[in-house]
Scaffold this motif. Structure first.
Motif, PDB file in Angstrom:
ATOM      1  N   LYS A   9       0.828  -1.218   0.000  1.00  0.00           N
ATOM      2  CA  LYS A   9       0.000   0.000   0.000  1.00  0.00           C
ATOM      3  C   LYS A   9       0.859   1.262   0.000  1.00  0.00           C
ATOM      4  CE  LYS A   9      -2.830  -0.170   3.346  1.00  0.00           C
ATOM      5  NZ  LYS A   9      -3.867  -0.256   4.371  1.00  0.00           N
ATOM      6  N   GLN A  10       1.959   1.245   0.728  1.00  0.00           N
ATOM      7  CA  GLN A  10       2.837   2.419   0.782  1.00  0.00           C
ATOM      8  C   GLN A  10       3.608   2.602  -0.524  1.00  0.00           C
ATOM      9  OE1 GLN A  10       5.261   1.791   4.245  1.00  0.00           O
ATOM     10  NE2 GLN A  10       3.781   2.772   5.608  1.00  0.00           N
ATOM     11  N   ALA A  11       4.046   1.497  -1.111  1.00  0.00           N
ATOM     12  CA  ALA A  11       4.848   1.575  -2.332  1.00  0.00           C
ATOM     13  C   ALA A  11       4.018   1.903  -3.571  1.00  0.00           C
ATOM     14  CB  ALA A  11       5.587   0.251  -2.544  1.00  0.00           C
ATOM     15  N   TYR A  12       2.726   1.493  -3.564  1.00  0.00           N
ATOM     16  CA  TYR A  12       1.846   1.685  -4.729  1.00  0.00           C
ATOM     17  C   TYR A  12       0.538   2.346  -4.305  1.00  0.00           C
ATOM     18  CZ  TYR A  12       5.076  -1.747  -6.650  1.00  0.00           C
ATOM     19  OH  TYR A  12       6.207  -2.413  -7.051  1.00  0.00           O
ATOM     20  N   PRO A  13       0.575   3.590  -3.854  1.00  0.00           N
ATOM     21  CA  PRO A  13      -0.664   4.233  -3.388  1.00  0.00           C
ATOM     22  C   PRO A  13      -1.670   4.447  -4.524  1.00  0.00           C
ATOM     23  CG  PRO A  13       1.122   5.835  -3.483  1.00  0.00           C
ATOM     24  CD  PRO A  13       1.726   4.491  -3.796  1.00  0.00           C
ATOM     25  N   ASP A  14      -2.928   4.146  -4.214  1.00  0.00           N
ATOM     26  CA  ASP A  14      -4.043   4.373  -5.135  1.00  0.00           C
ATOM     27  C   ASP A  14      -3.842   3.694  -6.497  1.00  0.00           C
ATOM     28  OD1 ASP A  14      -6.626   5.406  -5.403  1.00  0.00           O
ATOM     29  OD2 ASP A  14      -5.874   7.087  -6.595  1.00  0.00           O
ATOM     30  N   LYS A  15      -3.394   2.446  -6.470  1.00  0.00           N
ATOM     31  CA  LYS A  15      -3.159   1.671  -7.694  1.00  0.00           C
ATOM     32  C   LYS A  15      -3.829   0.307  -7.588  1.00  0.00           C
ATOM     33  CE  LYS A  15      -0.068   4.337  -9.753  1.00  0.00           C
ATOM     34  NZ  LYS A  15      -0.299   4.947 -11.025  1.00  0.00           N
ATOM     35  N   TRP A  16      -4.072  -0.305  -8.731  1.00  0.00           N
ATOM     36  CA  TRP A  16      -4.476  -1.701  -8.821  1.00  0.00           C
ATOM     37  C   TRP A  16      -3.195  -2.501  -8.950  1.00  0.00           C
ATOM     38  CZ3 TRP A  16      -9.196  -3.698  -8.089  1.00  0.00           C
ATOM     39  CH2 TRP A  16     -10.282  -2.814  -8.129  1.00  0.00           C
ATOM     40  N   ASP A  35      -9.116  -9.277   2.223  1.00  0.00           N
ATOM     41  CA  ASP A  35     -10.138 -10.221   2.654  1.00  0.00           C
ATOM     42  C   ASP A  35     -10.363 -11.206   1.520  1.00  0.00           C
ATOM     43  OD1 ASP A  35     -10.573  -8.906   5.115  1.00  0.00           O
ATOM     44  OD2 ASP A  35     -11.850  -7.443   4.114  1.00  0.00           O
ATOM     45  N   ILE A  36      -9.703 -12.341   1.617  1.00  0.00           N
ATOM     46  CA  ILE A  36      -9.784 -13.345   0.563  1.00  0.00           C
ATOM     47  C   ILE A  36     -10.568 -14.532   1.109  1.00  0.00           C
ATOM     48  CG2 ILE A  36      -8.484 -14.815  -1.011  1.00  0.00           C
ATOM     49  CD1 ILE A  36      -6.085 -12.878  -0.533  1.00  0.00           C
ATOM     50  N   HIS A  37     -11.802 -14.661   0.645  1.00  0.00           N
ATOM     51  CA  HIS A  37     -12.669 -15.754   1.094  1.00  0.00           C
ATOM     52  C   HIS A  37     -12.534 -16.927   0.132  1.00  0.00           C
ATOM     53  CE1 HIS A  37     -14.469 -13.052   3.973  1.00  0.00           C
ATOM     54  NE2 HIS A  37     -14.620 -12.167   3.001  1.00  0.00           N
ATOM     55  N   GLU A  38     -12.307 -18.091   0.681  1.00  0.00           N
ATOM     56  CA  GLU A  38     -12.181 -19.290  -0.144  1.00  0.00           C
ATOM     57  C   GLU A  38     -13.555 -19.850  -0.473  1.00  0.00           C
ATOM     58  OE1 GLU A  38      -8.047 -21.353   0.966  1.00  0.00           O
ATOM     59  OE2 GLU A  38      -9.629 -21.652   2.421  1.00  0.00           O
ATOM     60  N   LYS A  39     -13.701 -20.297  -1.703  1.00  0.00           N
ATOM     61  CA  LYS A  39     -14.937 -20.944  -2.130  1.00  0.00           C
ATOM     62  C   LYS A  39     -14.651 -22.428  -2.301  1.00  0.00           C
ATOM     63  CE  LYS A  39     -16.917 -17.054  -4.584  1.00  0.00           C
ATOM     64  NZ  LYS A  39     -17.378 -16.554  -5.872  1.00  0.00           N
ATOM     65  N   PHE A  88      -5.585  -9.783  -7.577  1.00  0.00           N
ATOM     66  CA  PHE A  88      -5.436  -8.360  -7.871  1.00  0.00           C
ATOM     67  C   PHE A  88      -6.357  -7.579  -6.937  1.00  0.00           C
ATOM     68  CE2 PHE A  88      -8.954  -9.409 -10.596  1.00  0.00           C
ATOM     69  CZ  PHE A  88      -9.710  -8.254 -10.730  1.00  0.00           C
ATOM     70  N   PHE A  89      -5.817  -6.495  -6.402  1.00  0.00           N
ATOM     71  CA  PHE A  89      -6.521  -5.663  -5.437  1.00  0.00           C
ATOM     72  C   PHE A  89      -6.157  -4.202  -5.650  1.00  0.00           C
ATOM     73  CE2 PHE A  89      -6.244  -9.692  -3.137  1.00  0.00           C
ATOM     74  CZ  PHE A  89      -7.546  -9.833  -2.703  1.00  0.00           C
ATOM     75  N   HIS A  90      -7.030  -3.335  -5.160  1.00  0.00           N
ATOM     76  CA  HIS A  90      -6.719  -1.905  -5.142  1.00  0.00           C
ATOM     77  C   HIS A  90      -6.088  -1.594  -3.799  1.00  0.00           C
ATOM     78  CE1 HIS A  90      -7.188   2.458  -5.328  1.00  0.00           C
ATOM     79  NE2 HIS A  90      -7.164   2.256  -6.639  1.00  0.00           N
ATOM     80  N   THR A  91      -5.065  -0.757  -3.816  1.00  0.00           N
ATOM     81  CA  THR A  91      -4.319  -0.484  -2.585  1.00  0.00           C
ATOM     82  C   THR A  91      -5.070   0.424  -1.606  1.00  0.00           C
ATOM     83  OG1 THR A  91      -3.115   1.299  -3.700  1.00  0.00           O
ATOM     84  CG2 THR A  91      -2.062  -0.870  -3.614  1.00  0.00           C
ATOM     85  N   SER A  92      -6.257   0.861  -1.970  1.00  0.00           N
ATOM     86  CA  SER A  92      -7.063   1.625  -1.013  1.00  0.00           C
ATOM     87  C   SER A  92      -7.705   0.695   0.028  1.00  0.00           C
ATOM     88  CB  SER A  92      -8.155   2.416  -1.738  1.00  0.00           C
ATOM     89  OG  SER A  92      -9.068   1.526  -2.365  1.00  0.00           O
ATOM     90  N   ARG A  93      -7.692  -0.606  -0.237  1.00  0.00           N
ATOM     91  CA  ARG A  93      -8.262  -1.578   0.708  1.00  0.00           C
ATOM     92  C   ARG A  93      -7.425  -1.616   1.974  1.00  0.00           C
ATOM     93  NH1 ARG A  93     -11.234  -6.303  -2.090  1.00  0.00           N
ATOM     94  NH2 ARG A  93     -11.128  -7.096   0.026  1.00  0.00           N
TER      95      ARG A  93
END
Length: 85
Positions: free
Chosen positions: A7-14, A73-77, A64-69
């Motif tokens: 999050k610190q290295a890639y602010p506001d990025k996917w 939260d990765i839920h297994e199916k 893949f996630f957005h760094t604003s999270r």
């Protein structure tokens, strides 16, 4: 890397990530160490990159996630049924 470092290295990025160290707990996937493979401004570009990586190496764990999270939260199916072989 840990999620806080990403999050610190890639602010506001996917970001497209590969889980380097992960485990399962209570139907959740906990990623303790990850590698950033790519970053994007656009979610669709990140999705395409994730799909491309997953197709080439289906045995590896990509996300893949957005760094604003705040947290990952990765839920297994659980898959029930048959898959094509």
């Amino acid at each position: 890397m840990r999620w806080e470092e990403v999050k610190q290295a890639y602010p506001d990025k996917w970001v497209v990530l590969e889980a380097m160290e992960a485990y399962s707990s209570d139907n959740n996937r906990i990623v303790e160490d990850m590698a950033v493979l790519d970053c994007f401004d656009d979610s669709m570009e990140a999705l395409r990159r994730h799909a491309e990586l997953h197709k080439k190496k289906p045995d590896r764990e990509f996300y893949f996630f957005h760094t604003s999270r705040e947290n990952l939260d990765i839920h297994e199916k659980k898959w029930t049924g048959l898959r094509r072989i």
